[in-house]
Design a protein around this motif. Structure first.
Motif, PDB file in Angstrom:
ATOM      1  N   HIS A 116       0.815  -1.213   0.000  1.00 12.10           N
ATOM      2  CA  HIS A 116       0.000   0.000   0.000  1.00 12.10           C
ATOM      3  C   HIS A 116       0.853   1.270   0.000  1.00 12.10           C
ATOM      4  N   SER A 117       2.171   1.130   0.018  1.00 13.44           N
ATOM      5  CA  SER A 117       3.038   2.310   0.035  1.00 13.44           C
ATOM      6  C   SER A 117       3.100   2.938  -1.347  1.00 13.44           C
ATOM      7  N   LYS A 118       2.894   4.235  -1.409  1.00 16.64           N
ATOM      8  CA  LYS A 118       3.067   4.960  -2.666  1.00 16.64           C
ATOM      9  C   LYS A 118       4.552   4.946  -3.015  1.00 16.64           C
ATOM     10  N   PHE A 119       4.874   4.683  -4.265  1.00 14.08           N
ATOM     11  CA  PHE A 119       6.276   4.636  -4.651  1.00 14.08           C
ATOM     12  C   PHE A 119       6.510   5.417  -5.931  1.00 14.08           C
ATOM     13  N   VAL A 120       7.762   5.737  -6.152  1.00 17.58           N
ATOM     14  CA  VAL A 120       8.187   6.448  -7.346  1.00 17.58           C
ATOM     15  C   VAL A 120       9.265   5.623  -8.035  1.00 17.58           C
ATOM     16  N   LEU A 121       9.138   5.494  -9.346  1.00 14.18           N
ATOM     17  CA  LEU A 121      10.169   4.811 -10.120  1.00 14.18           C
ATOM     18  C   LEU A 121      11.327   5.768 -10.389  1.00 14.18           C
ATOM     19  N   MET A 122      12.519   5.212 -10.527  1.00 11.94           N
ATOM     20  CA  MET A 122      13.695   6.032 -10.764  1.00 11.94           C
ATOM     21  C   MET A 122      14.725   5.225 -11.550  1.00 11.94           C
ATOM     22  N   ARG A 123      15.621   5.940 -12.195  1.00 13.61           N
ATOM     23  CA  ARG A 123      16.741   5.300 -12.865  1.00 13.61           C
ATOM     24  C   ARG A 123      17.955   5.465 -11.974  1.00 13.61           C
ATOM     25  N   THR A 124      18.594   4.338 -11.611  1.00  8.24           N
ATOM     26  CA  THR A 124      19.736   4.388 -10.712  1.00  8.24           C
ATOM     27  C   THR A 124      20.987   4.852 -11.468  1.00  8.24           C
ATOM     28  N   GLU A 125      22.046   5.141 -10.714  1.00 14.93           N
ATOM     29  CA  GLU A 125      23.276   5.638 -11.329  1.00 14.93           C
ATOM     30  C   GLU A 125      23.897   4.641 -12.299  1.00 14.93           C
ATOM     31  N   ASP A 126      23.687   3.352 -12.071  1.00 11.04           N
ATOM     32  CA  ASP A 126      24.259   2.350 -12.972  1.00 11.04           C
ATOM     33  C   ASP A 126      23.311   2.003 -14.125  1.00 11.04           C
ATOM     34  N   GLY A 127      22.225   2.759 -14.278  1.00  9.62           N
ATOM     35  CA  GLY A 127      21.315   2.552 -15.393  1.00  9.62           C
ATOM     36  C   GLY A 127      20.255   1.495 -15.170  1.00  9.62           C
ATOM     37  N   SER A 128      20.079   1.026 -13.920  1.00  7.85           N
ATOM     38  CA  SER A 128      19.067   0.022 -13.620  1.00  7.85           C
ATOM     39  C   SER A 128      17.746   0.698 -13.249  1.00  7.85           C
ATOM     40  N   LEU A 129      16.669  -0.085 -13.284  1.00  5.48           N
ATOM     41  CA  LEU A 129      15.382   0.399 -12.810  1.00  5.48           C
ATOM     42  C   LEU A 129      15.408   0.437 -11.290  1.00  5.48           C
ATOM     43  N   GLY A 130      15.030   1.572 -10.717  1.00  6.41           N
ATOM     44  CA  GLY A 130      14.997   1.722  -9.265  1.00  6.41           C
ATOM     45  C   GLY A 130      13.609   2.094  -8.788  1.00  6.41           C
ATOM     46  N   LEU A 131      13.433   2.022  -7.474  1.00  5.07           N
ATOM     47  CA  LEU A 131      12.146   2.333  -6.854  1.00  5.07           C
ATOM     48  C   LEU A 131      12.402   2.926  -5.475  1.00  5.07           C
ATOM     49  N   ALA A 132      11.629   3.957  -5.134  1.00  7.41           N
ATOM     50  CA  ALA A 132      11.742   4.599  -3.821  1.00  7.41           C
ATOM     51  C   ALA A 132      10.368   4.638  -3.172  1.00  7.41           C
ATOM     52  N   ALA A 133      10.315   4.309  -1.877  1.00  8.19           N
ATOM     53  CA  ALA A 133       9.056   4.326  -1.134  1.00  8.19           C
ATOM     54  C   ALA A 133       9.338   4.691   0.312  1.00  8.19           C
ATOM     55  N   VAL A 134       8.350   5.293   0.970  1.00 11.54           N
ATOM     56  CA  VAL A 134       8.459   5.678   2.380  1.00 11.54           C
ATOM     57  C   VAL A 134       7.611   4.731   3.206  1.00 11.54           C
ATOM     58  N   ARG A 135       8.190   4.284   4.348  1.00 11.73           N
ATOM     59  CA  ARG A 135       7.473   3.420   5.281  1.00 11.73           C
ATOM     60  C   ARG A 135       8.035   3.615   6.684  1.00 11.73           C
ATOM     61  N   ASP A 136       7.230   4.047   7.597  1.00  6.54           N
ATOM     62  CA  ASP A 136       7.469   4.037   9.057  1.00  6.54           C
ATOM     63  C   ASP A 136       8.693   4.745   9.606  1.00  6.54           C
ATOM     64  N   PRO A 137       9.060   5.889   9.538  1.00  5.72           N
ATOM     65  CA  PRO A 137       9.073   6.797   8.404  1.00  5.72           C
ATOM     66  C   PRO A 137      10.464   6.746   7.759  1.00  5.72           C
ATOM     67  N   HIS A 138      10.785   5.653   7.115  1.00  4.18           N
ATOM     68  CA  HIS A 138      12.064   5.459   6.458  1.00  4.18           C
ATOM     69  C   HIS A 138      11.882   5.502   4.941  1.00  4.18           C
ATOM     70  N   LEU A 139      12.917   5.988   4.265  1.00  3.77           N
ATOM     71  CA  LEU A 139      12.946   5.988   2.809  1.00  3.77           C
ATOM     72  C   LEU A 139      13.691   4.746   2.347  1.00  3.77           C
ATOM     73  N   TYR A 140      12.997   3.872   1.616  1.00  7.46           N
ATOM     74  CA  TYR A 140      13.587   2.629   1.119  1.00  7.46           C
ATOM     75  C   TYR A 140      13.919   2.793  -0.369  1.00  7.46           C
ATOM     76  N   LEU A 141      15.141   2.445  -0.741  1.00  4.54           N
ATOM     77  CA  LEU A 141      15.583   2.518  -2.125  1.00  4.54           C
ATOM     78  C   LEU A 141      15.863   1.107  -2.635  1.00  4.54           C
ATOM     79  N   TRP A 142      15.250   0.767  -3.760  1.00 10.18           N
ATOM     80  CA  TRP A 142      15.380  -0.551  -4.362  1.00 10.18           C
ATOM     81  C   TRP A 142      15.970  -0.435  -5.759  1.00 10.18           C
ATOM     82  N   SER A 143      16.639  -1.487  -6.198  1.00 10.70           N
ATOM     83  CA  SER A 143      17.187  -1.550  -7.550  1.00 10.70           C
ATOM     84  C   SER A 143      16.907  -2.926  -8.139  1.00 10.70           C
ATOM     85  N   ARG A 144      16.551  -2.958  -9.414  1.00  9.03           N
ATOM     86  CA  ARG A 144      16.254  -4.238 -10.063  1.00  9.03           C
ATOM     87  C   ARG A 144      17.521  -4.772 -10.743  1.00  9.03           C
TER      88      ARG A 144
END
Length: 369
Positions: free
Chosen positions: A250-278
Motif C-alpha cells: 500500500h506504500s506509494k512509490f516512485v520509479l527512478m533510474r539508478t546511477e548504474d542505469g538500472s530500474l529503481g524504486l523509492a518508497a516511504v514506510r514508518d518513516p524510512h525511505l527505502y531505495l530498491w534496484s532491479r
C-alpha cells in the motif's frame, strides 16, 4: 600628465576556462557574465563554447519543478533563485496535468479541453508549446515524452527544437472486472500517431501521475491501485508487467533510474525511505535488491509519518522529493542535504525541470534581472 593606460585584455583561453566553471545551477551567473562586454557576449553565445559548457558539467541542473496538486494554483515552483521560467500560457480554462518531463520538454494534458482533452508538449526554455493531434483513445491515463534522436547518439544535453516521441496509455473495460491497456506512439517527424498495442490486465491498470522512467528503449509506468509496474518496449512495441519488491503493497512509490542505469524504486514506510534496484543475478533472473534505507526523522521533523510520501525523483542529480505535513522537501541522496522547497499542500507528484539555461537560448527570449 599622461592618461592611464587601459588594463590589458584577458587572453581568451583563460577566460573560457573560468567561464566554463560558472555553476549551471545558478543560471544568472552565465547571463550576467555575457553582459560584461561584447567580447564575452560573443564568446558565451558561441555554439562551440556552449557545447563545451554542457559537456563539462554533463548532468543538467535542477532549476525548477512542475507540481500536480489538489490545492495550490502555483504549478511551477523554482528550485533556484531567480528562476528563468514562467508558467506556460494555456489556451484552455482547465488545470492541465503534468504527465511527464524529459529531455528539455514537459508533456501536459488538459482533460477539460474539448470533449476528450488535449495533449501538448511545452519547452520552458523557448516557451514553445505544440498541441498534438488527438489519439484514438477514450481516456489518457499515462504518457511519456522523449527525444526521438536517442538512437542517433543524442546526449540529451540540448534537445530543444529536435524531434520527439510521445508514448500514450489508455485503459478500456472488457467486462467481468478485466481491463485492457493500450499504447500508441506519436512521432513529431511524422506528425501522427502509430498503430495501437494492447495487453489485458486486471482493474489496477491506471498509471500514476508521477513521471515514468525511460531506460534504453523501454518505458516503465507505475500502476495506481497496486504496486505493479507496466513496461512498454519501443523496439518490440509490446507491453508487459513487473512485480513489486517485497515491501508494503500500500506504500506509494516512485520509479527512478539508478546511477548504474538500472530500474529503481523509492518508497516511504514508518518513516524510512527505502531505495530498491532491479538486478539480474548470475542465473539471468531479474529481481529487486534493497540497496539503502534512510531514516527521514534524522533529516527533518515529521509530524505524522502516515502523510509522508515520496512523490518525485530528479535523475542525474539524485534528488528525491518527499511530501510531508510540514511541506515539500528535496533530499540529496549523495550528500544527505535537505532543502524545503514548498509549503504544505496536497501534492500528487512533482516533475523536475532540468536543463542548461545558456545565453544562446536565454537572450533570445528573456533577460534575468
Amino acid at each position: 600628465m599622461a592618461s592611464p593606460r587601459p588594463p590589458p585584455e584577458l587572453m581568451a583561453d583563460p577566460v573560457i576556462e573560468i567561464l566554463l566553471r560558472l555553476p549551471p545551477g545558478d543560471p544568472a551567473c552565465l547571463i550576467r557574465a555575457s553582459l560584461v562586454c561584447k567580447a564575452w557576449l560573443r564568446l558565451i553565445s558561441d555554439g562551440t563554447f556552449l557545447r563545451r559548457y554542457r559537456a563539462f558539467h554533463r548532468a543538467p541542473p535542477l532549476l525548477a519543478f512542475l507540481a500536480n496538486t489538489y490545492g495550490s494554483e502555483d504549478r511551477l515552483i523554482p528550485f533556484t533563485s531567480p528562476t528563468p521560467f514562467k508558467p506556460p500560457a494555456f489556451v484552455y480554462s482547465g488545470r492541465p496535468e503534468v504527465m511527464d518531463w524529459r529531455h528539455g520538454r514537459a508533456l501536459l494534458f488538459d482533460m477539460w479541453a474539448d470533449s476528450e482533452g488535449v495533449l501538448s508538449v511545452w519547452d520552458p526554455m523557448t516557451r514553445h508549446r505544440q498541441v498534438l493531434p488527438k489519439p484514438d483513445f477514450s481516456y489518457i491515463n499515462g504518457a511519456v515524452v522523449l527525444c526521438a534522436s536517442a538512437s542517433a547518439g543524442c546526449d540529451h544535453l540540448d534537445c530543444h527544437g529536435g524531434p520527439f516521441l510521445v508514448v500514450c496509455l489508455s485503459r478500456s473495460s472488457m467486462g467481468g472486472g478485466a481491463t485492457a491497456t493500450a499504447a500508441r506512439v506519436y512521432s513529431s517527424d511524422a506528425g501522427s500517431w502509430g498503430a495501437q498495442t494492447s495487453v489485458q490486465l486486471g482493474p489496477d491498470s491506471i498509471s500514476e501521475m508521477n513521471s515514468p522512467v525511460v531506460i534504453g528503449d523501454e518505458v516503465y509506468f507505475a500502476l495506481n491501485l497496486t504496486s505493479r509496474i507496466l513496461k512498454y518496449s519501443l523496439g518490440k512495441d509490446d507491453l508487459s508487467l513487473i512485480g513489486p519488491p517485497d515491501q508494503d503493497g500500500h506504500s506509494k512509490f516512485v520509479l527512478m533510474r539508478t546511477e548504474d542505469g538500472s530500474l529503481g524504486l523509492a518508497a516511504v514506510r514508518d518513516p524510512h525511505l527505502y531505495l530498491w534496484s532491479r538486478k539480474v543475478n548470475p542465473e539471468g533472473v531479474a529481481g529487486w535488491v534493497n540497496c539503502r534505507v534512510i531514516n527521514l526523522r534524522t533529516l527533518f521533523s515529521i509530524y505524522n509519518h502516515k502523510t509522508t510520501t515520496v512523490i518525485g525523483f530528479a535523475e542525474g542529480v539524485e534528488i528525491i522529493f518527499v511530501s510531508t505535513f510540514m511541506g515539500l522537501f528535496a533530499v540529496e541522496l549523495k550528500s544527505g542535504k535537505v532543502k524545503k522547497v514548498a509549503g504544505p499542500d496536497y501534492y500528487l507528484s512533482v516533475l523536475p525541470i532540468m536543463s542548461f539555461y545558456t545565453p544562446g537560448l536565454a537572450l533570445s527570449f528573456t533577460m534575468l534581472s
